[in-house]
Design a protein around this motif. Structure first.
Motif, mmCIF file in Angstrom:
data_model
loop_
_atom_site.group_PDB
_atom_site.id
_atom_site.type_symbol
_atom_site.label_atom_id
_atom_site.label_comp_id
_atom_site.label_asym_id
_atom_site.label_seq_id
_atom_site.Cartn_x
_atom_site.Cartn_y
_atom_site.Cartn_z
ATOM 1 N N UNK A 180 -15.575 -36.105 19.910
ATOM 2 C CA UNK A 180 -14.853 -37.266 19.397
ATOM 3 C C UNK A 180 -15.618 -38.109 18.405
ATOM 4 N N UNK A 181 -16.798 -37.651 17.989
ATOM 5 C CA UNK A 181 -17.567 -38.415 17.006
ATOM 6 C C UNK A 181 -16.967 -38.239 15.616
ATOM 7 N N UNK A 182 -16.979 -39.309 14.830
ATOM 8 C CA UNK A 182 -16.426 -39.270 13.485
ATOM 9 C C UNK A 182 -17.481 -39.326 12.396
ATOM 10 N N UNK A 183 -18.734 -39.389 12.778
ATOM 11 C CA UNK A 183 -19.849 -39.308 11.825
ATOM 12 C C UNK A 183 -20.749 -38.155 12.270
ATOM 13 N N UNK A 184 -21.150 -37.344 11.322
ATOM 14 C CA UNK A 184 -21.883 -36.123 11.656
ATOM 15 C C UNK A 184 -23.382 -36.354 11.497
#
Length: 240
Positions: free
Chosen positions: A141-145
């Protein structure tokens, strides 16, 4: 659960986008999503976009809906410097570190690293690990890699750490993380290889200003130690 996919490139505010071949293959052939299936896309810039799958022949498109500016990043920025480990251990470390909220991963070549990488081979492994990080973001669910940096020798990495908040995991060395004060910026955690640190490497860490820290009286494997440190830091300073 609604499937989440990383979209390479900036997502527009509305309309539709053609799905890249790899993404379309995964959605249509691996997950077997049907026309009209709900999905979530994120481009790594923060936030995510609701979408619906549109299937046209063998091609896939996303009909974009509302964008949500949700941020699931940890309040503590932990950079994990992992000495190269053999087999699939590095894949495991990257995947689980991303799930635990790591901000970046720095692969480091140590004297006792079983895996030795350089040149084109190192570049290919870094690209592979970066894709492992992307997949872990899709799942968690992370939106920054988090960035997986290029492989560097330990000495080179230590040069970049001077003046930074950095710790080296060393059995029997120093106090644990809960005894430390929370730093203002990023926390760098250095994990040794399967064979452990040499005395000269520990001396180099000391000279570079790294603080020795312990994770208790037991000796942890290289693929366990960094993840345990991340969990401790998340519980102590983060969002656990």
């Amino acid at each position: 659960m609604i499937s989440r996919f990383h979209f390479p490139g900036r997502l527009p505010g509305d309309g539709e986008v053609a799905l890249p071949d790899d993404l379309a293959h995964h959605a249509l052939r691996v997950l077997r999503l049907r026309d009209g299936a709900p999905m979530v896309l994120f481009d790594g810039e923060g936030g995510e976009v609701e979408a619906r799958l549109a299937v046209r022949g063998k091609a896939g498109f996303a009909l974009l809906g509302e964008r949500h500016a949700c941020d699931r990043e940890s309040p503590v920025r932990v950079v994990l410097a992992q000495a190269l480990a053999a087999g699939d251990k590095m894949d495991w470390v990257v995947q689980k570190a991303v799930e635990l909220g790591v901000a970046a991963i720095h692969p480091v070549q140590a004297e006792r690293s079983v895996l030795r990488l350089s040149g084109e081979r190192a570049d290919k492994r870094r690209a592979h690990w970066q894709q492992v990080a992307v997949s872990a973001c899709e799942q968690s669910g992370r939106n920054r890699i988090p960035e997986v940096a290029s492989v560097r020798p330990l000495a080179q990495w230590l040069d970049a750490m001077r003046g930074q908040c950095a710790y080296v995991l060393a059995p029997g060395g120093g106090a644990g993380f809960p005894a430390r004060e929370r730093p203002e910026g990023a926390v760098h955690v250095l994990v040794g290889p399967e064979g452990g640190w040499t005395e000269s490497e520990l001396a180099a860490c000391d000279a570079a200003g790294l603080q020795r820290v312990t994770l208790g009286p037991r000796v942890l494997r290289t693929e366990t130690a960094g993840l345990a440190a991340l969990a401790v830091l998340q519980a102590h300073w983060g969002d656990f």
